[in-house]
Design a protein around this motif. Structure first.
Motif, PDB file in Angstrom:
ATOM      1  N   SER A  82       0.821  -1.183   0.067  1.00 10.07           N
ATOM      2  CA  SER A  82       0.025  -0.110  -0.005  1.00 10.07           C
ATOM      3  C   SER A  82       0.751   1.322  -0.074  1.00 10.07           C
ATOM      4  O   SER A  82       2.177   1.275   0.310  1.00 10.07           O
ATOM      5  N   ILE A  83       0.297   2.302  -0.528  1.00 12.00           N
ATOM      6  CA  ILE A  83       0.931   3.648  -0.347  1.00 12.00           C
ATOM      7  C   ILE A  83       0.614   4.273   1.004  1.00 12.00           C
ATOM      8  O   ILE A  83       1.623   5.304   1.245  1.00 12.00           O
ATOM      9  N   TYR A  84      -0.306   3.687   1.608  1.00 11.64           N
ATOM     10  CA  TYR A  84      -0.379   4.208   3.039  1.00 11.64           C
ATOM     11  C   TYR A  84       0.138   3.845   4.030  1.00 11.64           C
ATOM     12  O   TYR A  84       0.608   2.795   4.203  1.00 11.64           O
ATOM     13  N   PRO A  85       0.492   4.629   4.941  1.00 17.78           N
ATOM     14  CA  PRO A  85       1.596   4.305   5.973  1.00 17.78           C
ATOM     15  C   PRO A  85       0.909   3.346   6.942  1.00 17.78           C
ATOM     16  O   PRO A  85      -0.182   3.084   6.924  1.00 17.78           O
ATOM     17  N   GLU A  86       1.755   2.594   7.670  1.00 17.68           N
ATOM     18  CA  GLU A  86       1.441   1.345   8.524  1.00 17.68           C
ATOM     19  C   GLU A  86       0.152   1.882   9.518  1.00 17.68           C
ATOM     20  O   GLU A  86      -0.807   1.123   9.926  1.00 17.68           O
ATOM     21  N   TYR A 101       2.037  -6.646   5.812  1.00 18.77           N
ATOM     22  CA  TYR A 101       1.914  -5.389   5.301  1.00 18.77           C
ATOM     23  C   TYR A 101       3.029  -4.630   5.029  1.00 18.77           C
ATOM     24  O   TYR A 101       4.058  -4.686   5.729  1.00 18.77           O
ATOM     25  N   THR A 103       4.597  -1.212   2.924  1.00 18.32           N
ATOM     26  CA  THR A 103       4.420   0.235   2.280  1.00 18.32           C
ATOM     27  C   THR A 103       5.024   0.159   0.697  1.00 18.32           C
ATOM     28  O   THR A 103       5.960  -0.578   0.895  1.00 18.32           O
ATOM     29  N   LYS A 104       4.569   0.687  -0.344  1.00 19.33           N
ATOM     30  CA  LYS A 104       5.393   0.573  -1.534  1.00 19.33           C
ATOM     31  C   LYS A 104       6.652   1.373  -1.621  1.00 19.33           C
ATOM     32  O   LYS A 104       7.109   1.095  -2.661  1.00 19.33           O
ATOM     33  N   SER A 106       9.099   0.653   0.411  1.00 18.22           N
ATOM     34  CA  SER A 106       9.987  -0.377   1.058  1.00 18.22           C
ATOM     35  C   SER A 106      11.062  -0.787   0.269  1.00 18.22           C
ATOM     36  O   SER A 106      10.638  -0.824  -1.143  1.00 18.22           O
TER      37      SER A 106
END
Length: 210
Positions: A82-86, A101, A103-104, A106
């Motif tokens: 996801s682009i969204y933060p954890e 999970y 983030t993109k 990473s």
């Protein structure tokens, strides 16, 4: 050999993931899906070792697709990207059955490490998320208001906070305007606020908006 299905609505993201994983002989991207429904169809049609699933998909959301995937294939590991933060979605997707999970943004080696760990039947969380979960378990503080929301309500909250109108949210989630308006009313009540401005202020303070 780990057979992977990538579900992401952006072709450039799928291509980037394929290039990263192509350098690792034991990881094979054997299929792609551009939305949640297509991902479900691909999973129903053949066997996979793991699904790499974007949380933001057109039509059926990634979160809804995840829940349906786990209902139909409870043993199929799903790594959410996801682009969204954890802070926004990680805990929710783990509760919904995801095995990890990321983030993109990473690093590629972290992605590969996550896939390999999950393929062994384990969960993958970043050090930051592991620490956050440990702190949450160790404290008796009251949970934040937004954690009272259902997954769909939370999704609508994040979209409102990012500046989307009710009409835009309805179109993006394949819902009626009336249904989204009902969610908005529920959110206001549960969050004990009276306007979108207050919702946006709350979301920005807690990093829930894009």
């Amino acid at each position: 050999m780990i057979k992977l299905l990538i579900a992401d609505d952006h072709a450039v993201v799928r291509e980037g993931l394929k290039r990263i994983l192509a350098e690792t002989p034991d990881l094979v991207v054997a299929g792609e899906a551009g939305d949640g429904q297509e991902a479900l169809d691909r999973v129903r049609a053949e066997a996979w070792d793991m699904v790499l699933l974007d949380i933001s998909l057109p039509g059926m959301s990634g979160l809804d697709a995840l829940k349906q995937l786990k209902r139909e294939r409870p043993r199929l590991p799903v790594l959410v990207l996801s682009i969204y933060p954890e802070d926004q979605y990680a805990v929710r997707v783990l509760k919904a059955g995801a095995s990890g999970y990321l983030t993109k943004d990473s690093a590629p080696d972290q992605l590969i490490a996550a896939i390999r760990k999950i393929s062994l039947g384990r969960k993958f969380v970043s050090p930051y998320l592991a620490e956050k979960l440990a702190v949450d378990l160790a404290t008796d503080t009251e949970r934040p208001l937004h954690e009272r929301l259902s997954d769909r309500e939370y999704q609508v909250l994040c979209l409102i906070a990012s500046g989307k109108t009710v009409k835009e949210i309805a179109a993006g989630l394949s819902l009626s305007v009336k249904t989204v308006s009902t969610y908005r009313i529920r959110i206001l009540k549960k969050m004990n606020v009276k306007s979108n401005a207050e919702l946006i202020h709350y979301a920005l303070q807690r990093g829930l908006a894009e």
